[in-house]
Enzyme design. Structure first.
Site, PDB file in Angstrom:
ATOM      1  N   GLU A  25      -9.600  -9.577   8.175  1.00 54.66           N
ATOM      2  CA  GLU A  25      -9.211  -8.478   9.065  1.00 54.66           C
ATOM      3  C   GLU A  25      -9.857  -8.657  10.437  1.00 54.66           C
ATOM      4  O   GLU A  25     -10.768  -9.466  10.608  1.00 54.66           O
ATOM      5  CB  GLU A  25      -9.622  -7.140   8.458  1.00 54.66           C
ATOM      6  CG  GLU A  25     -11.119  -7.017   8.254  1.00 54.66           C
ATOM      7  CD  GLU A  25     -11.628  -5.613   8.483  1.00 54.66           C
ATOM      8  OE1 GLU A  25     -11.222  -4.989   9.485  1.00 54.66           O
ATOM      9  OE2 GLU A  25     -12.432  -5.148   7.667  1.00 54.66           O
ATOM     10  N   LYS A 159     -18.069   1.334   2.043  1.00 58.79           N
ATOM     11  CA  LYS A 159     -19.234   1.487   2.913  1.00 58.79           C
ATOM     12  C   LYS A 159     -20.043   2.708   2.467  1.00 58.79           C
ATOM     13  O   LYS A 159     -19.494   3.756   2.163  1.00 58.79           O
ATOM     14  CB  LYS A 159     -18.781   1.624   4.366  1.00 58.79           C
ATOM     15  CG  LYS A 159     -18.302   0.285   4.925  1.00 58.79           C
ATOM     16  CD  LYS A 159     -18.111   0.312   6.421  1.00 58.79           C
ATOM     17  CE  LYS A 159     -16.765   0.819   6.823  1.00 58.79           C
ATOM     18  NZ  LYS A 159     -15.650  -0.067   6.541  1.00 58.79           N
TER      19      LYS A 159
HETATM   20  N1  PSU Z   1     -15.920  -3.600   7.019  1.00 56.05           N
HETATM   21  C1  PSU Z   1     -16.947  -3.786   7.885  1.00 56.05           C
HETATM   22  N2  PSU Z   1     -16.830  -3.237   9.142  1.00 56.05           N
HETATM   23  C2  PSU Z   1     -15.707  -2.529   9.538  1.00 56.05           C
HETATM   24  C3  PSU Z   1     -14.625  -2.332   8.613  1.00 56.05           C
HETATM   25  C4  PSU Z   1     -14.799  -2.888   7.367  1.00 56.05           C
HETATM   26  O1  PSU Z   1     -17.954  -4.437   7.548  1.00 56.05           O
HETATM   27  O2  PSU Z   1     -15.634  -2.070  10.688  1.00 56.05           O
HETATM   28  C5  PSU Z   1     -13.368  -1.549   9.041  1.00 56.05           C
HETATM   29  C6  PSU Z   1     -12.164  -1.986   8.195  1.00 56.05           C
HETATM   30  O3  PSU Z   1     -11.155  -2.410   9.080  1.00 56.05           O
HETATM   31  C7  PSU Z   1     -11.732  -0.733   7.451  1.00 56.05           C
HETATM   32  C8  PSU Z   1     -12.112   0.305   8.445  1.00 56.05           C
HETATM   33  O4  PSU Z   1     -10.362  -0.732   7.122  1.00 56.05           O
HETATM   34  O5  PSU Z   1     -13.423  -0.141   8.858  1.00 56.05           O
HETATM   35  C9  PSU Z   1     -12.093   1.693   7.838  1.00 56.05           C
HETATM   36  O6  PSU Z   1     -11.809   2.606   8.849  1.00 56.05           O
HETATM   37  P1  PSU Z   1     -11.376   4.114   8.463  1.00 56.05           P
HETATM   38  O7  PSU Z   1     -12.558   4.659   7.741  1.00 56.05           O
HETATM   39  O8  PSU Z   1     -11.119   4.778   9.798  1.00 56.05           O
HETATM   40  O9  PSU Z   1     -10.141   4.009   7.635  1.00 56.05           O
END
Ligand code: PSU
Ligand code: MN
Length: 304
Positions: A25, A159
């Site tokens: 990604e 996370k």
């Molecule tokens: N993993 C990481 N850092 C990030 C992300 C994932 O180590 O920044 C990103 C991914 O793209 C994931 C996003 O889809 O964070 C999630 O964002 P949200 O909570 O707005 O869906």
């Protein structure tokens, strides 16, 4: 009109010869880490995949075109710009129609990977149910995507800024297999153990690829989530992370941070509050996930 994906030279060759490919990604590059560590990490992760015998395909939308595999200049330009959009399932098509440039989240990268015929993808941590979601309704589109799109996502757990029990409940409701790799506990991104048991456990890349195959043969749509614990030497124990996460979460609420801005804000504040240590752990876990994803990609090519 057909979907026209721009492949990098190495990804085009891998597709032609049926070589293993790992999708990556790009939101982690534009919104997850500061420059220049984001660029160094993106390059290191790609090299880890090559060293493991697979081909990296970093996904992004550049001037409206969907790319699978970026060349050195494209990767550098993306890592340097501060105005790239964060594209998820809801916005990717609009961004392409408007000729915009944006990075793909886990959800959007899964969509692109499937369109490109790539079965496995490595990231840091997926999005999930945020703390306080009972008021904010903030649940990442990543969870729905895992239920619908047949791509195996290798992460280090959701996370730890999220409400992990609620994230697991939603994944269970959606029928997403959550598979801890090599241990019983669900890992929690910076930490190896969330204190929660993972619903499923597998100990080899071959079993992970076979499980995806079985799911497809059963006619069950959707992907699987592989949670690979961060290497021991790089982890920050959950007890140390908890107060930092609590402080960052309080600040986000006090400042009225909402929607797409929440995750980048929290990651940025946690980096500051840990004096940069959380970033080092984040880099280590992404690289470890990339190596496991490459092993899984190789098993997928064996099953074909
Ligand atoms: N993993 C990481 N850092 C990030 C992300 C994932 O180590 O920044 C990103 C991914 O793209 C994931 C996003 O889809 O964070 C999630 O964002 P949200 O909570 O707005 O869906
Ligand atoms: Mn969200």
């Amino acid at each position: 009109m057909t979907l026209d994906i721009s492949y990098s030279a190495e990804v085009a060759a891998a597709r032609q010869f049926g070589a293993p490919i790992v999708a990556l990604e790009s939101t982690i590059i534009t919104h997850g880490m500061p420059y220049p560590r984001n660029l160094e990490t993106a390059r290191a992760v790609e090299d880890d995949i090559r060293a493991a015998g697979a081909v990296p395909a970093t996904i992004a939308v550049l001037d409206g075109r969907l790319h699978a595999g970026l060349d050195g200049a494209q990767l550098e330009a993306l890592a340097q710009r501060s105005d790239a959009a964060k594209l998820s399932r809801a916005d990717m098509a609009v961004a392409m129609a408007r000729g915009m440039t944006g990075a793909t989240t886990v959800a959007a990268t899964m969509i692109a990977a499937r369109a490109a015929g790539i079965q496995v993808f490595a990231t840091g941590g997926i999005g999930g149910v945020h703390k306080g979601a009972e008021d904010s309704f903030d649940i990442s589109a990543d969870l729905q995507e895992l239920a619908q799109t047949a791509v195996t996502v290798v992460c280090a757990g959701a996370k730890a800024i999220l409400d992990l029990p609620k994230t697991l409940e939603v994944l269970e409701t959606l029928g997403v297999p959550v598979i801890a790799y090599g241990q019983d506990a669900l890992p929690a991104f910076w930490s190896r153990d969330s204190g929660l048991a993972a619903p499923l456990r597998l100990d080899s890349a071959a079993e992970i690829a076979a499980a995806a195959q079985m799911r497809a043969l059963l006619g069950v749509p959707g992907g699987q989530l592989v949670a690979n614990p961060v290497p021991e030497a790089d982890e920050i124990p959950a007890a140390e992370m908890a107060p930092v996460i609590a402080q960052a979460t309080e600040e986000a609420a006090a400042q009225g941070i909402r929607a797409k801005a929440v995750t980048p804000f929290l990651l940025g504040r946690i980096l500051e509050l840990t004096g940069g240590r959380s970033l080092e752990t984040n880099i280590a876990l992404v690289r470890s996930n990339a190596r496991l994803a490459a092993a899984i990609a190789k098993e997928f090519t064996r099953l074909r």
